[in-house]
Design an enzyme around this catalytic site. Sequence first.
Site, PDB file in Angstrom:
ATOM      1  N   VAL A  12      21.063  -0.672  77.235  1.00  0.00           N
ATOM      2  CA  VAL A  12      20.549   0.118  75.877  1.00  0.00           C
ATOM      3  C   VAL A  12      18.915  -0.450  75.926  1.00  0.00           C
ATOM      4  O   VAL A  12      18.267   0.441  75.644  1.00  0.00           O
ATOM      5  CB  VAL A  12      21.149  -0.742  74.671  1.00  0.00           C
ATOM      6  CG1 VAL A  12      20.599  -0.120  73.332  1.00  0.00           C
ATOM      7  CG2 VAL A  12      22.766  -0.342  74.475  1.00  0.00           C
ATOM      8  N   VAL A  31       5.480   8.355  62.534  1.00  0.00           N
ATOM      9  CA  VAL A  31       5.283   7.403  61.999  1.00  0.00           C
ATOM     10  C   VAL A  31       3.729   7.073  61.450  1.00  0.00           C
ATOM     11  O   VAL A  31       3.165   6.204  60.843  1.00  0.00           O
ATOM     12  CB  VAL A  31       5.529   5.978  62.647  1.00  0.00           C
ATOM     13  CG1 VAL A  31       6.945   5.801  62.861  1.00  0.00           C
ATOM     14  CG2 VAL A  31       4.907   5.822  64.138  1.00  0.00           C
ATOM     15  N   LYS A 100      26.713  -5.387  67.901  1.00  0.00           N
ATOM     16  CA  LYS A 100      27.982  -5.542  66.755  1.00  0.00           C
ATOM     17  C   LYS A 100      28.614  -6.920  66.754  1.00  0.00           C
ATOM     18  O   LYS A 100      28.998  -7.061  65.622  1.00  0.00           O
ATOM     19  CB  LYS A 100      28.843  -4.405  67.126  1.00  0.00           C
ATOM     20  CG  LYS A 100      29.348  -4.294  68.345  1.00  0.00           C
ATOM     21  CD  LYS A 100      28.962  -3.152  69.202  1.00  0.00           C
ATOM     22  CE  LYS A 100      28.974  -3.529  70.661  1.00  0.00           C
ATOM     23  NZ  LYS A 100      28.601  -2.609  71.503  1.00  0.00           N
ATOM     24  N   GLU A 124      21.763   0.378  62.989  1.00  0.00           N
ATOM     25  CA  GLU A 124      22.583   1.643  63.181  1.00  0.00           C
ATOM     26  C   GLU A 124      23.035   1.631  64.297  1.00  0.00           C
ATOM     27  O   GLU A 124      24.271   2.365  64.207  1.00  0.00           O
ATOM     28  CB  GLU A 124      21.191   2.664  63.000  1.00  0.00           C
ATOM     29  CG  GLU A 124      21.914   4.072  62.812  1.00  0.00           C
ATOM     30  CD  GLU A 124      22.846   4.596  61.857  1.00  0.00           C
ATOM     31  OE1 GLU A 124      22.290   4.460  60.573  1.00  0.00           O
ATOM     32  OE2 GLU A 124      23.959   4.550  62.030  1.00  0.00           O
ATOM     33  N   ASP A 196      36.123  -4.958  70.223  1.00  0.00           N
ATOM     34  CA  ASP A 196      34.911  -4.391  69.822  1.00  0.00           C
ATOM     35  C   ASP A 196      34.836  -3.136  68.740  1.00  0.00           C
ATOM     36  O   ASP A 196      34.085  -3.031  67.777  1.00  0.00           O
ATOM     37  CB  ASP A 196      34.343  -3.322  71.265  1.00  0.00           C
ATOM     38  CG  ASP A 196      33.152  -2.500  70.989  1.00  0.00           C
ATOM     39  OD1 ASP A 196      32.114  -3.029  70.766  1.00  0.00           O
ATOM     40  OD2 ASP A 196      33.273  -1.451  70.904  1.00  0.00           O
ATOM     41  N   LYS A 200      33.218  -3.467  64.680  1.00  0.00           N
ATOM     42  CA  LYS A 200      32.632  -2.283  64.159  1.00  0.00           C
ATOM     43  C   LYS A 200      33.383  -1.779  62.765  1.00  0.00           C
ATOM     44  O   LYS A 200      32.667  -1.576  61.613  1.00  0.00           O
ATOM     45  CB  LYS A 200      32.641  -1.095  65.066  1.00  0.00           C
ATOM     46  CG  LYS A 200      31.881  -1.378  66.382  1.00  0.00           C
ATOM     47  CD  LYS A 200      32.243  -0.186  67.458  1.00  0.00           C
ATOM     48  CE  LYS A 200      31.251  -0.523  68.617  1.00  0.00           C
ATOM     49  NZ  LYS A 200      31.714   0.242  69.730  1.00  0.00           N
TER      50      LYS A 200
END
Length: 409
Positions: A12, A31, A100, A124, A196, A200
């Site tokens: 990630v 932005v 998470k 998110e 997992d 969540k």
Amino acid sequence: MIQVAIMGHGVVGSGVAEILLTHKNSLKKKVHNDISIKKILDLREFPELSYSDKFTKDFNDIVNDEEIKVVAEVMGGVNPAFDFVKRCLEAGKSVVTSNKELVAKKGAELLAIAKEKNVSFLFEASVGGGIPIIRPLNNCLVANEVDEIAGILNGTTNFILTKMITESMSFKDALSLAQQLGYAERDPSADVEGHDACRKICILASLAFGKHVYPDNIHTEGITNISLEDVEYANNWGGVIKLIGDVKHMPDNMLDIFVAPMLINNESQLSGIDDVFNGILVRGDATGDVVFYGKGAGKLPTASAVVADIVDCIKNMSTGKYLFWEDCDGSNVMPYEESVSAMYVRATGDIKSAEKVFGEISKLTRKKAPDNEIAFTTDEMSVKKFNAKLSELEKSGVKVINTIRIGDL
Ligand code: HSE
């Protein structure tokens, strides 16, 4: 120029760096400022990268750098992520995370610190990878009383089940493939044992119902007991087996919440959600059913949600953007024994014994079943009552092989 840091350069984290660098110009327009990566924390070396000069092995280089305003935590796990995130928030930095486990176990504490320090703590990416679900629950659906949230929340297990259903692939081969594709957790038992998905649904429940739900307080089953025989019976019943995280709002603000494999009817909107895709069904009292669908795992889908949170932090830099729920000691979770469901049962023995114990049942068949194999579905009953009947069934000489909840989704 807004300086940001990334903690962790795995699947990630490298995706976050990639999006921030390749989408630099379009993000600048959104932005009205340049977003610049000042530091990346990782114990490994990445000399081949064009941005190898950004790496540090020392967390102090991030927390003590006053120019860094937003930190993306994408290391995973609770230690040392919790300590690092807490110290960044206390230092007045906004933090976004895809972690998470961290949010499910420490969310209430971290949200309280963020509120006190007037900074953002956003996550998110922690549920549903690239699917927007945290923001919609907190904003677009806020006018609803949520009755239920039910989701296919783990891409790895959905990928494995899809391969078992459509290609009769073995569990082991499908898991290896999911690992090669970068979907699985570092320890894949977190995927296949349901932990997992549990984290969540805890995050979604905490957000939707306003009190922290801790993973240790909820019943969690994975998919390791699901066999190709069960898949075939489910198909003949008219559905598929999916791993579902489910939370229902019950009287007195109690939550009926669990993670378990379920037989899902082919007519359900969740039944056609395959491969690494996730699907989250939100039942609102005003909207009725709303379904969120997309890639729940993988480098760029998850990084997309992390970068969106970074952008949100920057846009709300002066005010802080709050997500919030209260801490709770588990008294909001209904005992699993009281949860009610119809059930699927596969066993070896005599179907007459099953009829005697359960009363009206619907028998299921499959091709090439051994002569003594039986499979059936029951009426709805509490888990407590079902377990008592199973014991009675076993006493009558029937050997139960597997039982699966039947979802009303
Ligand atoms: N291992 C997780 C999954 C990654 O398979 O869904 C995304 O949370």
